[in-house]
Design an enzyme around this catalytic site. Structure first.
Site, PDB file in Angstrom:
ATOM      1  CD  GLU A   1      -2.435  -1.402   2.671  1.00 39.17           C
ATOM      2  OE1 GLU A   1      -3.600  -1.795   2.731  1.00 39.17           O
ATOM      3  OE2 GLU A   1      -1.728  -1.209   3.689  1.00 39.17           O
TER       4      GLU A   1
ATOM      5  CB  ALA B   1       5.781  -7.897  14.712  1.00 39.06           C
ATOM      6  CD  GLN B   2       2.462  -4.049  14.307  1.00 37.47           C
ATOM      7  OE1 GLN B   2       2.451  -2.903  14.745  1.00 37.47           O
ATOM      8  NE2 GLN B   2       3.254  -4.409  13.310  1.00 37.47           N
TER       9      GLN B   2
ATOM     10  CG  ASP C   1      -4.782  -4.204   8.275  1.00 33.70           C
ATOM     11  OD1 ASP C   1      -5.013  -5.291   7.729  1.00 33.70           O
ATOM     12  OD2 ASP C   1      -3.657  -3.897   8.706  1.00 33.70           O
TER      13      ASP C   1
HETATM   14  N1  LIG Z   1      -4.449  -0.948  12.039  1.00 35.43           N
HETATM   15  C1  LIG Z   1      -3.192  -0.615  11.885  1.00 35.43           C
HETATM   16  O1  LIG Z   1      -2.843   0.557  11.867  1.00 35.43           O
HETATM   17  C2  LIG Z   1      -2.161  -1.705  11.756  1.00 35.43           C
HETATM   18  C3  LIG Z   1      -0.801  -1.397  11.840  1.00 35.43           C
HETATM   19  C4  LIG Z   1       0.129  -2.437  11.806  1.00 35.43           C
HETATM   20  C5  LIG Z   1      -0.306  -3.750  11.659  1.00 35.43           C
HETATM   21  N2  LIG Z   1      -1.646  -4.005  11.527  1.00 35.43           N
HETATM   22  C6  LIG Z   1      -2.134  -5.374  11.393  1.00 35.43           C
HETATM   23  O2  LIG Z   1      -1.962  -6.003  12.641  1.00 35.43           O
HETATM   24  C7  LIG Z   1      -1.865  -7.419  12.445  1.00 35.43           C
HETATM   25  C8  LIG Z   1      -0.721  -7.985  13.259  1.00 35.43           C
HETATM   26  O3  LIG Z   1       0.500  -7.512  12.752  1.00 35.43           O
HETATM   27  P1  LIG Z   1       1.869  -8.117  13.291  1.00 35.43           P
HETATM   28  O4  LIG Z   1       2.940  -7.298  12.667  1.00 35.43           O
HETATM   29  O5  LIG Z   1       1.819  -8.231  14.775  1.00 35.43           O
HETATM   30  O6  LIG Z   1       1.793  -9.574  12.633  1.00 35.43           O
HETATM   31  P2  LIG Z   1       2.519 -10.923  13.128  1.00 35.43           P
HETATM   32  O7  LIG Z   1       2.375 -11.872  11.984  1.00 35.43           O
HETATM   33  O8  LIG Z   1       3.868 -10.630  13.654  1.00 35.43           O
HETATM   34  O9  LIG Z   1       1.618 -11.421  14.357  1.00 35.43           O
HETATM   35  C9  LIG Z   1       0.286 -11.805  14.222  1.00 35.43           C
HETATM   36  C10 LIG Z   1      -0.056 -12.863  15.265  1.00 35.43           C
HETATM   37  O10 LIG Z   1      -1.464 -13.185  15.146  1.00 35.43           O
HETATM   38  C11 LIG Z   1      -1.578 -14.552  15.473  1.00 35.43           C
HETATM   39  N3  LIG Z   1      -2.864 -15.061  14.996  1.00 35.43           N
HETATM   40  C12 LIG Z   1      -3.249 -15.301  13.723  1.00 35.43           C
HETATM   41  N4  LIG Z   1      -4.525 -15.779  13.714  1.00 35.43           N
HETATM   42  C13 LIG Z   1      -4.925 -15.796  15.007  1.00 35.43           C
HETATM   43  C14 LIG Z   1      -6.146 -16.191  15.632  1.00 35.43           C
HETATM   44  N5  LIG Z   1      -7.177 -16.640  14.931  1.00 35.43           N
HETATM   45  N6  LIG Z   1      -6.242 -16.081  16.979  1.00 35.43           N
HETATM   46  C15 LIG Z   1      -5.193 -15.638  17.716  1.00 35.43           C
HETATM   47  N7  LIG Z   1      -3.997 -15.261  17.173  1.00 35.43           N
HETATM   48  C16 LIG Z   1      -3.888 -15.343  15.835  1.00 35.43           C
HETATM   49  C17 LIG Z   1      -0.368 -15.200  14.806  1.00 35.43           C
HETATM   50  O11 LIG Z   1      -0.080 -16.462  15.343  1.00 35.43           O
HETATM   51  C18 LIG Z   1       0.721 -14.163  15.098  1.00 35.43           C
HETATM   52  O12 LIG Z   1       1.447 -14.463  16.271  1.00 35.43           O
HETATM   53  C19 LIG Z   1      -1.707  -7.616  10.937  1.00 35.43           C
HETATM   54  O13 LIG Z   1      -2.954  -8.048  10.418  1.00 35.43           O
HETATM   55  C20 LIG Z   1      -1.376  -6.237  10.413  1.00 35.43           C
HETATM   56  O14 LIG Z   1      -1.812  -6.046   9.082  1.00 35.43           O
HETATM   57  C21 LIG Z   1      -2.571  -3.014  11.594  1.00 35.43           C
END
Ligand SMILES: NC(=O)c1ccc[n+]([C@@H]2O[C@H](COP(=O)([O-])OP(=O)(O)OC[C@H]3O[C@@H](n4cnc5c(N)ncnc54)[C@H](O)[C@@H]3O)[C@@H](O)[C@H]2O)c1
Length: 348
Positions: free
Chosen positions: A56, A139-140, A228
């Site tokens: 994006e 990661a977040q 998102d």
């Molecule tokens: N809204 C925003 O501004 C914003 C900003 C950054 C990231 N995000 C979104 O946040 C999400 C997380 O990002 P990240 O960098 O932490 O990703 P990541 O891949 O490091 O971590 C995501 C975690 O979610 C877990 N997970 C997946 N499905 C699950 C479920 N059904 N139940 C419980 N846990 C589950 C995974 O095992 C993983 O540990 C992503 O979807 C990303 O696009 C949104």
């Protein structure tokens, strides 16, 4: 010259300001910019979708500064040893178009997303909220946990992830935080019990229903971060029907947020209107509020301003010759340094 900030520079800024101070300062920049909403030329982000993810571009400008962020979202990346989210961005001068700053925004996205979530919760959650469920421990997650601890006063966090190793990693990372109690849970049901706030920050390229109506108690605030993208949501639509839903920028959230599941006339409130007291936030203690976070370009604009100011204060940032240096601005070809006469002679 353009200044260049690497992840190590952002780490230095955070170390200098402290993690609590970083979130406090970032929330200040975010709030200041959201309060002057009308100053911005806004547009939903431009997304290139593929089977495994999305890339994006997020542009925005006011009268003096322009910014854009490049960001991806690839939920399967971690299996290949790459992060789900990676980002960088630019802050430029509107008057001339000169790029002032080129910065890493992967760490910064996590910082600004957490600061934004906490700012929204500080405005919308029940005062005195202490316990949060954190679903999705990737990661977040440290960023979210710490922003809520320092800015909202959360002192107990119940953790759940389908990947137990992710929860264990998060527990280890946060183990030394004074005054923060962590409880690892084996289900969403367990994690949400007694929670004032529920943060969902999972990554899956699907219409997931991480939270169902049975998980929701009166008065909860939901911070839905992971849904998102079109076709990527975390909340059962029935939760939204019975909640007050707050969004960043409605035209983008209709496409990407939890509300993509709802009819086009489903009522939502843009967050800036609550901040500027043009719309009510939470009206009752038993009301369920939802911050349907997707990440809006304004938040990266604010974050880039914070980076620029912080880097200046700390003397950080490498000069980057991104734009050709020209003696005569009309002589661009000369920068190539070609001797066309010699080339012509060789050809002859
Ligand atoms: N809204 C925003 O501004 C914003 C900003 C950054 C990231 N995000 C979104 O946040 C999400 C997380 O990002 P990240 O960098 O932490 O990703 P990541 O891949 O490091 O971590 C995501 C975690 O979610 C877990 N997970 C997946 N499905 C699950 C479920 N059904 N139940 C419980 N846990 C589950 C995974 O095992 C993983 O540990 C992503 O979807 C990303 O696009 C949104």
């Amino acid at each position: 010259m353009t200044a260049f900030l690497k992840p190590r520079d952002v780490a230095r800024i955070v170390a200098a300001q402290g993690i609590a101070g970083t979130f406090e300062r970032l929330a200040g920049y975010l709030e200041a910019d959201y309060r002057r909403w009308a100053d911005f030329d806004k547009t939903p982000r431009v997304a290139a979708h593929s089977r495994d993810g999305v890339i994006e571009l997020m542009p925005i400008a006011d009268a003096t500064l322009y910014s854009f962020k490049y960001v991806n979202g690839h939920p399967a990346n971690t299996r290949a040893g790459l992060p789900t989210v990676m980002a960088f961005g630019v802050l430029a001068e509107v008057a001339t178009g000169l790029p002032l700053l080129l910065s890493e925004l992967t760490l910064t996205t996590a910082l600004r997303t957490a600061a934004m979530s906490a700012l929204a919760a500080r405005t919308l959650a029940r005062p005195g909220s202490r316990r949060m469920a954190l679903i999705g421990n990737g990661a977040q997650s440290e960023f979210q946990a710490l922003a809520f601890h320092h800015l909202v006063g959360i002192d107990e966090i119940a953790l759940f992830d389908v990947d137990r190793a992710a929860t264990a990693r998060l527990q280890r990372a946060l183990a030394g935080v004074p005054g923060l109690r962590l409880i690892a849970c084996d289900s969403v049901e367990r994690a949400v019990q007694g929670a004032d706030i529920v943060t969902t920050v999972t990554a899956d390229k699907t219409r997931a229903t991480i939270l169902r109506p049975g998980h929701i108690a009166p008065g909860m605030h939901l911070n839905a971060v992971g849904g998102d993208c079109p076709g990527k949501t975390e909340l059962d639509a029935a939760i939204l029907e019975h909640a007050s839903v707050f969004v960043e920028y409605e035209p983008q959230s209709r496409i990407e947020g939890e509300i993509q599941q709802m009819p086009a006339d489903f009522a939502v409130t843009e967050f800036w209107r609550v901040l500027t007291r043009q719309a009510p936030g939470r009206r009752r203690d038993d009301e369920v509020t939802v911050f349907d976070s997707v990440g809006f370009a304004l938040e990266d604009f604010s974050a880039l301003r914070w980076l620029r100011d912080s880097a200046r204060e700390l003397g950080l940032g490498e000069p980057l010759a991104l734009v050709p240096e020209q003696q005569d601005p009309k002589d661009l070809f000369g920068v190539l340094g070609l001797d066309l006469g010699a080339a012509a002679n060789r050809a002859a």
